[in-house]
Design an enzyme around this catalytic site. Structure first.
Site, mmCIF file in Angstrom:
data_model
loop_
_atom_site.group_PDB
_atom_site.id
_atom_site.type_symbol
_atom_site.label_atom_id
_atom_site.label_comp_id
_atom_site.label_asym_id
_atom_site.label_seq_id
_atom_site.Cartn_x
_atom_site.Cartn_y
_atom_site.Cartn_z
ATOM 1 N N GLU A 275 5.663 1.780 9.720
ATOM 2 C CA GLU A 275 6.347 0.841 8.828
ATOM 3 C C GLU A 275 7.630 1.397 8.215
ATOM 4 O OE1 GLU A 275 4.097 -0.602 5.445
ATOM 5 O OE2 GLU A 275 5.537 -2.221 5.170
ATOM 6 N N ASP B 268 0.475 2.152 9.174
ATOM 7 C CA ASP B 268 0.885 1.618 7.868
ATOM 8 C C ASP B 268 0.400 2.636 6.827
ATOM 9 O OD1 ASP B 268 1.556 0.298 5.595
ATOM 10 O OD2 ASP B 268 0.922 -1.669 6.317
ATOM 11 N N ILE C 179 0.704 2.892 3.549
ATOM 12 C CA ILE C 179 0.010 2.236 2.425
ATOM 13 C C ILE C 179 0.103 0.731 2.674
ATOM 14 C CG2 ILE C 179 -0.126 1.840 -0.058
ATOM 15 C CD1 ILE C 179 1.081 4.499 -0.602
ATOM 16 N N ASP C 180 -0.989 0.131 3.053
ATOM 17 C CA ASP C 180 -0.987 -1.322 3.209
ATOM 18 C C ASP C 180 -1.514 -1.910 1.903
ATOM 19 O OD1 ASP C 180 -0.574 -3.676 4.905
ATOM 20 O OD2 ASP C 180 -2.665 -3.994 4.405
ATOM 21 N N THR D 153 1.094 -2.145 -0.687
ATOM 22 C CA THR D 153 1.921 -1.322 -1.586
ATOM 23 C C THR D 153 2.075 -1.995 -2.950
ATOM 24 O OG1 THR D 153 3.110 -0.418 0.306
ATOM 25 C CG2 THR D 153 4.179 -0.169 -1.828
ATOM 26 N N ASP E 236 0.322 -3.890 10.185
ATOM 27 C CA ASP E 236 -0.637 -4.541 9.285
ATOM 28 C C ASP E 236 -1.911 -4.944 10.033
ATOM 29 O OD1 ASP E 236 1.106 -4.747 6.894
ATOM 30 O OD2 ASP E 236 2.281 -6.120 8.119
HETATM 31 C C1 LIP Z 1 1.601 -5.909 3.050
HETATM 32 C C2 LIP Z 1 0.527 -6.697 3.734
HETATM 33 C C3 LIP Z 1 0.117 -7.795 2.810
HETATM 34 C C4 LIP Z 1 1.237 -8.736 2.736
HETATM 35 C C5 LIP Z 1 2.451 -7.992 2.215
HETATM 36 C C6 LIP Z 1 2.783 -6.785 3.016
HETATM 37 P P1 LIP Z 1 2.606 -3.432 2.930
HETATM 38 O O1 LIP Z 1 1.902 -4.693 3.696
HETATM 39 O O2 LIP Z 1 -0.558 -6.041 4.114
HETATM 40 O O3 LIP Z 1 -1.010 -8.452 3.268
HETATM 41 O O4 LIP Z 1 0.906 -9.795 1.906
HETATM 42 O O5 LIP Z 1 3.552 -8.776 2.168
HETATM 43 O O6 LIP Z 1 3.262 -7.034 4.306
HETATM 44 O O7 LIP Z 1 4.050 -3.803 2.855
HETATM 45 O O8 LIP Z 1 1.983 -3.303 1.594
HETATM 46 O O9 LIP Z 1 2.340 -2.335 3.843
#
Ligand code: LIP
Length: 279
Positions: free
Chosen positions: A72, A93, A95-96, A98, A222
């Site tokens: 990412e 990813d 931190i998914d 964030t 994601d």
């Molecule tokens: C996030 C996703 C989340 C989505 C966010 C973003 P990140 O990933 O997992 O579900 O709603 O917009 O894409 O940016 O925290 O890695």
């Protein structure tokens, strides 16, 4: 059958690194973070995202020099999405969720997948704050903290709990479809839940905590690990219009089984509703 020796080594390396990255998230959750937006106000990044991603890429490329990466923060820095090839490719990813991490909402995770010939062989998703370590290897089942998990056996969408993230309605091109789909879900299911992390929500489908999940406007990192975890737990992940998911442009309908996935696709195909608010 899990026979490939190299994959055993890859899995061990992945598990060790993800557990290490979990410590970084745990240490960071209560600290003051340096938060930046990646162009759009809701797409956040912190120094922790970069630290974890750098660590994973450095360690994995040291151990597996021929492997490629789709990650990412590197993609954001370079302003381009790498092409997915048949080469072994780690999809990361760091931190998914964030935004959750920034707000100390304890649903945030590391998501790591290894794809070979464009197929996921390994998927790991770890939420260190809740102590949830989800893992899968192709044809070997899906696990939460080492115990096998299975998707729900509900087959009627009206009896389902469905996760969805309405934030993309901030973008005018998604406004009508998000509101219309939310309306359809409110009327046609037991309820909607929204967690703010796609990877972890896919795991919630895998463990049977929700029957389905719908999200668009996200990326391969994601979805890559969570898709394998759901499939190994007995579920499916398909495109919103039905048919095969394009991992590089994921428009996700994830469900505990094909029947629920198809019922959601059909529900979303119904014409956009217009609403009258009675006062
Ligand atoms: C996030 C996703 C989340 C989505 C966010 C973003 P990140 O990933 O997992 O579900 O709603 O917009 O894409 O940016 O925290 O890695």
């Amino acid at each position: 059958m899990c026979e490939v020796k190299d994959l055993d080594e890859c899995y061990r390396a992945a598990e060790e690194l993800v557990l290490y990255a979990g410590k970084i998230i745990k240490d960071g959750i209560d600290t003051r973070k340096n938060v930046k937006s990646k162009g759009i106000d809701w797409d956040l990044v912190t120094e922790y995202d970069r630290k974890i991603e750098d660590k994973l890429i450095k360690q994995l490329s040291g151990r597996f020099p021929s492997h490629k990466f789709i990650a990412e923060e590197t993609a954001a820095k370079e302003g381009r999405l790498p092409q997915l090839t048949d080469d072994p490719t780690w999809v990361i990813d760091p931190i998914d969720g964030t935004t959750n991490f920034v707000h100390r909402f304890p649903h945030t995770c590391i998501s790591l997948a290894l794809l070979v010939n464009k197929k996921a062989e390994i998927g790991i998703i770890y939420n260190p704050l809740m102590g949830q370590f989800f893992s899968a290897r192709r044809h070997c089942g899906a696990f939460l903290n080492g115990k096998p998990i299975k998707t729900s056996d509900v087959r009627d969408v009206s009896q389902s709990l469905v996760a969805m993230e309405p934030w993309i309605a901030k973008d005018p091109q998604y406004l009508a479809s998000v509101y219309s789909r939310m309306h359809a879900l409110i009327q046609g299911t037991h309820g909607i839940r929204s967690l703010g992390t796609a990877a972890l929500t896919l795991c919630y489908v895998a463990m049977g905590a929700v029957e389905a999940y719908h999200i668009e406007s996200i990326d391969a990192w994601d979805v890559a690990a969570g898709k394998l975890i759901i499939e190994e737990a007995g579920g499916v992940v398909i495109d919103t219009a039905g048919g095969e998911l394009d991992l590089m442009i994921p428009r996700v309908v994830a469900a505990c089984n094909q029947q629920i996935a198809q019922q959601l696709v059909d529900l979303f195909k119904k014409p956009i509703q217009r609403y009258l608010i009675k006062t």
